[in-house]
Design an enzyme around this catalytic site. Structure first.
Site, mmCIF file in Angstrom:
data_model
loop_
_atom_site.group_PDB
_atom_site.id
_atom_site.type_symbol
_atom_site.label_atom_id
_atom_site.label_comp_id
_atom_site.label_asym_id
_atom_site.label_seq_id
_atom_site.Cartn_x
_atom_site.Cartn_y
_atom_site.Cartn_z
ATOM 1 N N LYS A 53 0.840 -1.196 0.000
ATOM 2 C CA LYS A 53 0.000 0.000 0.000
ATOM 3 C C LYS A 53 0.880 1.254 0.000
ATOM 4 O O LYS A 53 0.622 2.208 -0.742
ATOM 5 C CB LYS A 53 -0.910 0.018 1.232
ATOM 6 C CG LYS A 53 -2.114 -0.911 1.090
ATOM 7 C CD LYS A 53 -2.840 -1.141 2.407
ATOM 8 C CE LYS A 53 -3.923 -2.196 2.238
ATOM 9 N NZ LYS A 53 -4.513 -2.664 3.488
ATOM 10 N N GLN A 97 -4.697 -1.143 9.714
ATOM 11 C CA GLN A 97 -4.649 -2.487 9.130
ATOM 12 C C GLN A 97 -5.269 -3.511 10.086
ATOM 13 O O GLN A 97 -4.906 -3.562 11.268
ATOM 14 C CB GLN A 97 -3.177 -2.845 8.823
ATOM 15 C CG GLN A 97 -2.986 -4.183 8.157
ATOM 16 C CD GLN A 97 -3.550 -4.230 6.736
ATOM 17 O OE1 GLN A 97 -3.383 -3.300 5.950
ATOM 18 N NE2 GLN A 97 -4.242 -5.311 6.416
ATOM 19 N N ASP A 120 -10.938 3.240 4.121
ATOM 20 C CA ASP A 120 -11.349 1.836 4.046
ATOM 21 C C ASP A 120 -12.873 1.724 3.949
ATOM 22 O O ASP A 120 -13.402 0.671 3.597
ATOM 23 C CB ASP A 120 -10.886 1.081 5.308
ATOM 24 C CG ASP A 120 -9.748 0.117 5.003
ATOM 25 O OD1 ASP A 120 -9.544 -0.202 3.819
ATOM 26 O OD2 ASP A 120 -9.082 -0.320 5.962
#
Ligand code: NAP
Length: 285
Positions: A53, A97, A120
């Site tokens: 990422k 994460q 997200d």
């Protein structure tokens, strides 16, 4: 004949579009959008995701930030970091994460992220906005799946869609996106009876389960668009392992109209959609 959807190539195209959007953003605002990723603990798979990422963020011309915290970090310390990132004007997107260590309440952490920076799309505000048809930051994996479905099929109004899996991360937002495009959506899960019969009706099949080859090739409706989200590591017998999907890929070839391979299908699109969400969040702020 089955068309194999090239997620890598599609993702490269989307990343290039985002990079062009970033250049325009920099020209107008005088700064690059920033995405900060928070990694708690040493989970090797998570570390790999975070690294890729970061690389993709930098390649798109954005500022990549990273915070690595030990697995022993307290929930209060993690919440304080999220609050600091919420307040930081250089940070447009925050990604914590998952999975988090057990002693940390994941829902509380996700709900602490500013919804405007929630790239997200896991914050209840963004989930609610998606469910009610308002503009939202939408979870990256189902966003990428929808792009591939629409590029394969065009207008999906009235089409029979089956989503296998009802997680907040993939299954539920996927179903909401398909419904918003007026597909006729069924959601299957571990308590569903006769999964094969549901699969046989589906013109669009999204499998997001985490069980290798759960969906048999002969179940698939001829000509269906099959999107395989599953990422399952299976032993190859020589002491090594390989990634495989939730769909029996070989059995589906020749029967499905379109199919995404694993790897090289949904995965690359997820990261590209994360970059697109970061640019969207930066523009909106
Ligand atoms: P999850 O939270 O574990 O959800 C799995 C879902 O599958 C649950 O809703 C579960 O039903 C359902 N399920 C389990 N066994 C089933 C069965 N035998 N028949 C029908 N449904 C069944 O997983 P997730 O986070 O959504 O992820 C799903 C898969 O996608 C995993 O392999 C994950 O690694 C992969 N993934 C890939 C990407 C990517 O970028 N490529 C991104 C995210 C996830 P219940 O709700 O009844 O338990």
């Amino acid at each position: 004949m089955t068309v194999i959807i090239d997620g890598k190539a599609r993702a490269a195209q989307l990343r290039a579009d985002v990079a062009a959007g970033v250049s325009e953003f920099v020209a107008v605002r005088g700064r690059a959008p920033g995405l900060t990723v928070v990694l708690v603990g040493e989970d090797p798979a998570s570390a790999v995701y975070v690294r890729s990422k970061g690389k993709a963020t930098t390649e798109a011309g954005m500022v990549s930030g990273e915070h690595r915290l030990p697995a022993t970090v307290s929930e209060a310390e993690l919440l304080a970091l999220v609050a600091a990132l919420n307040a930081d004007p250089a940070v447009d997107g925050i990604l914590v994460q998952l999975p988090l260590p057990r002693h940390i309440d994941t829902d509380r952490v996700l709900a602490t992220i500013d919804p405007a920076k929630d790239v997200d799309g896991f914050h209840p505000i963004n989930a609610g906005r998606l469910a009610t048809g308002l503009d939202a930051l939408v979870p990256c994996t189902p966003s990428g799946c929808l792009m591939m479905i629409e590029e394969a099929l065009g207008d999906i109004t009235g089409k029979e869609a089956l989503v296998i899996g009802r997680s907040n991360i993939v299954g539920k937002p996927m179903a909401a996106l398909l419904l918003a495009r007026s597909a006729t959506v069924t959601i299957a899960h571990s308590r569903t009876r006769d999964l094969a019969a549901h699969v046989a009706r589906a013109e669009i099949l999204v499998a997001a389960v985490g069980v290798a080859h759960l969906v048999k090739g002969e179940w698939i409706r001829p000509g269906a668009c099959v999107i395989d989200v599953g990422m399952n590591r299976v032993a190859t017998g020589d002491g090594k392992s390989r990634l495989t999907g939730d769909v029996d890929y070989d059995g589906a070839l020749g029967r499905a109209g379109w199919i995404t391979p694993v790897p090289g299908g949904v995965g690359p699109m997820t990261i590209a959609c994360l970059l697109a969400n970061t640019l969207k969040a930066a523009k909106a702020r």
